[in-house]
Design an enzyme around this catalytic site. Structure first.
Site, PDB file in Angstrom:
ATOM      1  N   ILE A 175      -3.498  -0.299 -15.823  1.00  0.00           N
ATOM      2  CA  ILE A 175      -3.721   0.803 -14.879  1.00  0.00           C
ATOM      3  C   ILE A 175      -2.459   1.669 -14.834  1.00  0.00           C
ATOM      4  O   ILE A 175      -1.336   1.144 -14.850  1.00  0.00           O
ATOM      5  CB  ILE A 175      -4.050   0.251 -13.464  1.00  0.00           C
ATOM      6  CG1 ILE A 175      -5.171  -0.804 -13.516  1.00  0.00           C
ATOM      7  CG2 ILE A 175      -4.411   1.397 -12.507  1.00  0.00           C
ATOM      8  CD1 ILE A 175      -6.504  -0.331 -14.070  1.00  0.00           C
ATOM      9  N   ARG A 200       2.337   2.413  -2.645  1.00  0.00           N
ATOM     10  CA  ARG A 200       2.227   3.069  -3.959  1.00  0.00           C
ATOM     11  C   ARG A 200       1.013   2.535  -4.705  1.00  0.00           C
ATOM     12  O   ARG A 200       0.390   1.568  -4.289  1.00  0.00           O
ATOM     13  CB  ARG A 200       3.472   2.764  -4.801  1.00  0.00           C
ATOM     14  CG  ARG A 200       4.738   3.299  -4.224  1.00  0.00           C
ATOM     15  CD  ARG A 200       5.928   2.998  -5.117  1.00  0.00           C
ATOM     16  NE  ARG A 200       6.477   1.670  -4.900  1.00  0.00           N
ATOM     17  CZ  ARG A 200       6.687   0.782  -5.856  1.00  0.00           C
ATOM     18  NH1 ARG A 200       6.388   1.061  -7.111  1.00  0.00           N
ATOM     19  NH2 ARG A 200       7.221  -0.397  -5.585  1.00  0.00           N
ATOM     20  N   TYR A 246       3.966 -14.137 -14.873  1.00  0.00           N
ATOM     21  CA  TYR A 246       3.029 -13.191 -14.239  1.00  0.00           C
ATOM     22  C   TYR A 246       1.591 -13.667 -14.452  1.00  0.00           C
ATOM     23  O   TYR A 246       0.809 -13.768 -13.508  1.00  0.00           O
ATOM     24  CB  TYR A 246       3.234 -11.801 -14.831  1.00  0.00           C
ATOM     25  CG  TYR A 246       2.297 -10.736 -14.285  1.00  0.00           C
ATOM     26  CD1 TYR A 246       2.537 -10.145 -13.042  1.00  0.00           C
ATOM     27  CD2 TYR A 246       1.182 -10.316 -15.008  1.00  0.00           C
ATOM     28  CE1 TYR A 246       1.690  -9.181 -12.539  1.00  0.00           C
ATOM     29  CE2 TYR A 246       0.328  -9.347 -14.510  1.00  0.00           C
ATOM     30  CZ  TYR A 246       0.588  -8.777 -13.278  1.00  0.00           C
ATOM     31  OH  TYR A 246      -0.261  -7.814 -12.777  1.00  0.00           O
ATOM     32  N   SER A 276      -5.359 -10.037 -12.290  1.00  0.00           N
ATOM     33  CA  SER A 276      -5.087  -9.290 -13.524  1.00  0.00           C
ATOM     34  C   SER A 276      -5.906  -9.921 -14.641  1.00  0.00           C
ATOM     35  O   SER A 276      -6.167 -11.128 -14.620  1.00  0.00           O
ATOM     36  CB  SER A 276      -3.603  -9.398 -13.886  1.00  0.00           C
ATOM     37  OG  SER A 276      -3.390  -9.022 -15.229  1.00  0.00           O
ATOM     38  N   ASP A 318       7.722  -8.476   3.997  1.00  0.00           N
ATOM     39  CA  ASP A 318       7.766  -9.096   2.669  1.00  0.00           C
ATOM     40  C   ASP A 318       6.727 -10.216   2.679  1.00  0.00           C
ATOM     41  O   ASP A 318       6.905 -11.227   3.367  1.00  0.00           O
ATOM     42  CB  ASP A 318       9.180  -9.651   2.429  1.00  0.00           C
ATOM     43  CG  ASP A 318       9.317 -10.327   1.073  1.00  0.00           C
ATOM     44  OD1 ASP A 318       8.279 -10.624   0.442  1.00  0.00           O
ATOM     45  OD2 ASP A 318      10.463 -10.564   0.658  1.00  0.00           O
ATOM     46  N   VAL A 319       5.667 -10.045   1.915  1.00  0.00           N
ATOM     47  CA  VAL A 319       4.553 -11.008   1.984  1.00  0.00           C
ATOM     48  C   VAL A 319       4.949 -12.400   1.482  1.00  0.00           C
ATOM     49  O   VAL A 319       4.258 -13.377   1.778  1.00  0.00           O
ATOM     50  CB  VAL A 319       3.296 -10.512   1.209  1.00  0.00           C
ATOM     51  CG1 VAL A 319       2.717  -9.265   1.843  1.00  0.00           C
ATOM     52  CG2 VAL A 319       3.586 -10.316  -0.278  1.00  0.00           C
ATOM     53  N   ALA A 353       0.822  -1.229   0.000  1.00  0.00           N
ATOM     54  CA  ALA A 353       0.000   0.000   0.000  1.00  0.00           C
ATOM     55  C   ALA A 353       0.849   1.270   0.000  1.00  0.00           C
ATOM     56  O   ALA A 353       0.334   2.359   0.231  1.00  0.00           O
ATOM     57  CB  ALA A 353      -0.957  -0.016   1.187  1.00  0.00           C
TER      58      ALA A 353
HETATM   59  P1  NAP Z   1       3.241  -0.826  -8.052  1.00  0.00           P
HETATM   60  O1  NAP Z   1       2.854   0.577  -8.277  1.00  0.00           O
HETATM   61  O2  NAP Z   1       4.491  -1.362  -8.653  1.00  0.00           O
HETATM   62  O3  NAP Z   1       3.259  -1.087  -6.464  1.00  0.00           O
HETATM   63  C1  NAP Z   1       3.600  -2.351  -5.971  1.00  0.00           C
HETATM   64  C2  NAP Z   1       3.378  -2.376  -4.474  1.00  0.00           C
HETATM   65  O4  NAP Z   1       3.640  -3.712  -4.009  1.00  0.00           O
HETATM   66  C3  NAP Z   1       4.334  -1.453  -3.718  1.00  0.00           C
HETATM   67  O5  NAP Z   1       3.636  -0.909  -2.627  1.00  0.00           O
HETATM   68  C4  NAP Z   1       5.421  -2.408  -3.224  1.00  0.00           C
HETATM   69  O6  NAP Z   1       6.061  -1.980  -2.008  1.00  0.00           O
HETATM   70  C5  NAP Z   1       4.595  -3.646  -2.952  1.00  0.00           C
HETATM   71  N1  NAP Z   1       5.358  -4.894  -2.910  1.00  0.00           N
HETATM   72  C6  NAP Z   1       6.080  -5.463  -3.909  1.00  0.00           C
HETATM   73  N2  NAP Z   1       6.616  -6.622  -3.474  1.00  0.00           N
HETATM   74  C7  NAP Z   1       6.227  -6.778  -2.178  1.00  0.00           C
HETATM   75  C8  NAP Z   1       6.457  -7.760  -1.193  1.00  0.00           C
HETATM   76  N3  NAP Z   1       7.218  -8.837  -1.440  1.00  0.00           N
HETATM   77  N4  NAP Z   1       5.893  -7.626   0.035  1.00  0.00           N
HETATM   78  C9  NAP Z   1       5.117  -6.530   0.311  1.00  0.00           C
HETATM   79  N5  NAP Z   1       4.861  -5.552  -0.591  1.00  0.00           N
HETATM   80  C10 NAP Z   1       5.412  -5.687  -1.822  1.00  0.00           C
HETATM   81  O7  NAP Z   1       2.091  -1.832  -8.546  1.00  0.00           O
HETATM   82  P2  NAP Z   1       0.566  -1.599  -8.946  1.00  0.00           P
HETATM   83  O8  NAP Z   1       0.507  -1.338 -10.388  1.00  0.00           O
HETATM   84  O9  NAP Z   1      -0.100  -0.699  -7.989  1.00  0.00           O
HETATM   85  O10 NAP Z   1       0.034  -3.105  -8.764  1.00  0.00           O
HETATM   86  C11 NAP Z   1      -0.644  -3.537  -7.602  1.00  0.00           C
HETATM   87  C12 NAP Z   1      -1.273  -4.892  -7.902  1.00  0.00           C
HETATM   88  O11 NAP Z   1      -2.146  -4.766  -9.026  1.00  0.00           O
HETATM   89  C13 NAP Z   1      -0.275  -5.986  -8.254  1.00  0.00           C
HETATM   90  O12 NAP Z   1      -0.683  -7.208  -7.704  1.00  0.00           O
HETATM   91  C14 NAP Z   1      -0.364  -6.051  -9.766  1.00  0.00           C
HETATM   92  O13 NAP Z   1       0.003  -7.317 -10.281  1.00  0.00           O
HETATM   93  C15 NAP Z   1      -1.832  -5.752  -9.985  1.00  0.00           C
HETATM   94  N6  NAP Z   1      -2.134  -5.267 -11.330  1.00  0.00           N
HETATM   95  C16 NAP Z   1      -1.625  -4.097 -11.780  1.00  0.00           C
HETATM   96  C17 NAP Z   1      -1.926  -3.665 -13.072  1.00  0.00           C
HETATM   97  C18 NAP Z   1      -1.384  -2.388 -13.642  1.00  0.00           C
HETATM   98  O14 NAP Z   1      -1.596  -2.159 -14.868  1.00  0.00           O
HETATM   99  N7  NAP Z   1      -0.747  -1.524 -12.879  1.00  0.00           N
HETATM  100  C19 NAP Z   1      -2.743  -4.467 -13.891  1.00  0.00           C
HETATM  101  C20 NAP Z   1      -3.242  -5.656 -13.389  1.00  0.00           C
HETATM  102  C21 NAP Z   1      -2.936  -6.035 -12.100  1.00  0.00           C
HETATM  103  P3  NAP Z   1       7.378  -0.998  -2.031  1.00  0.00           P
HETATM  104  O15 NAP Z   1       6.878   0.371  -2.453  1.00  0.00           O
HETATM  105  O16 NAP Z   1       7.864  -0.978  -0.625  1.00  0.00           O
HETATM  106  O17 NAP Z   1       8.328  -1.587  -3.016  1.00  0.00           O
END
Ligand code: NAP
Length: 247
Positions: A189, A16, A156, A143, A64-65, A14
């Site tokens: 997104i 970002r 992925y 996704s 780290d989840v 959460a």
């Molecule tokens: P993002 O902006 O890259 O943010 C990723 C978040 O996950 C960050 O808060 C990061 O923490 C955290 N994170 C990564 N690895 C982690 C771990 N091992 N343990 C705990 N936290 C972890 O990603 P987003 O685009 O918002 O994506 C969020 C979700 O939506 C993901 O599951 C992604 O697959 C899904 N999604 C995204 C899209 C898209 O187009 N953006 C589309 C489909 C699905 P830090 O800031 O501390 O690194």
């Protein structure tokens, strides 16, 4: 009024993007929120600041989840600080674009561990507290690729497909305990996850989306919010696509 006053939510990843918007949306509706992050403490503090500005309660917690023990501590922290957990949003995830042939075992282990195992770890720990209360809502961020598969995002897509079946199966198992499990499957997104795209690539991708643009983090947060509320009490085991009509 269908709000979340008195509810406790944990949102993984959460600091970002979608996770941050979701944490803020839940807080705006009255929930106390644990903001999880892995590395980016400053960004997590920013999320918390927004939550506090609303007048809601929140805390940040580094975990780290993909590590079972850390995910256990993460859920316990919410219970220790707020007394319970009502809502879990399994949002933390990573992506890695490239040909499958060019990937190695380290690459796919990392993605499977964070995206899939992270969701399993946090869910397992959360339901320990939800089952005795016979109440809870878990929302997994999947996704659209988990449904249709993506070239150059093979692992992925596989993790997200597995999350979809985890969602459907666990929903069946926990429905008698009044715990709902759903997933939101976003299209494209506008977040850091897609910042590697050039302007031309973005434009090309937008042309493939019927509504003609990328989704926003709030498009996803609003759907998570609905699934966490009593208004959706008859919905479980569903994968809700939020993709601007791509499917
Ligand atoms: P993002 O902006 O890259 O943010 C990723 C978040 O996950 C960050 O808060 C990061 O923490 C955290 N994170 C990564 N690895 C982690 C771990 N091992 N343990 C705990 N936290 C972890 O990603 P987003 O685009 O918002 O994506 C969020 C979700 O939506 C993901 O599951 C992604 O697959 C899904 N999604 C995204 C899209 C898209 O187009 N953006 C589309 C489909 C699905 P830090 O800031 O501390 O690194």
């Amino acid at each position: 009024m269908d709000n979340l006053i008195g509810k406790v939510a944990v949102v993984t990843g959460a600091s970002r993007g979608i996770g941050r918007a979701t944490a803020i949306a839940l807080a705006k509706n009255g929930a106390s929120v644990l903001v999880n992050y892995r590395e980016n403490e400053e960004a997590a503090e920013e999320t918390l600041k927004s939550i506090k500005e609303i007048g809601a309660y929140g805390i940040i917690f580094k975990a780290d989840v993909s590590d079972f023990k850390e995910s256990e501590k993460l859920i316990k922290q919410a219970v220790d600080k707020f007394g319970k957990i009502d809502i879990l949003v399994n949002n933390a995830g990573i992506s890695n674009v490239g040909l499958f042939i060019d990937m190695n075992e380290t690459d796919w282990n990392k993605m499977i561990d964070i995206n899939l195992k992270g969701t399993i770890n946090c869910s397992h720990n959360a339901i320990k507290y939800m089952i005795p209360k016979k109440s809870g809502s878990i929302i997994n961020i999947s996704s659209m690729w988990g449904d249709i598969g993506a070239s150059c995002e093979v692992i992925y897509s596989s993790t997200k497909g597995a999350i979809n079946l985890f969602t459907k199966s666990l929903a069946k198992e926990l429905a008698p305990s009044n715990i709902r499990i759903n997933a939101v499957a976003p299209g494209v997104i506008d977040t850091d996850m897609n910042k590697w795209l050039s302007e031309d690539e973005k434009h090309e991708l937008e042309e493939e989306i019927p509504v003609g643009k990328f989704g926003t983090v709030n498009d996803i947060a609003n759907t998570v919010l609905f699934l966490s509320k009593n208004s959706s009490k008859y919905i479980t085991g569903q994968i809700i696509r939020v993709d601007g009509g791509i499917s």
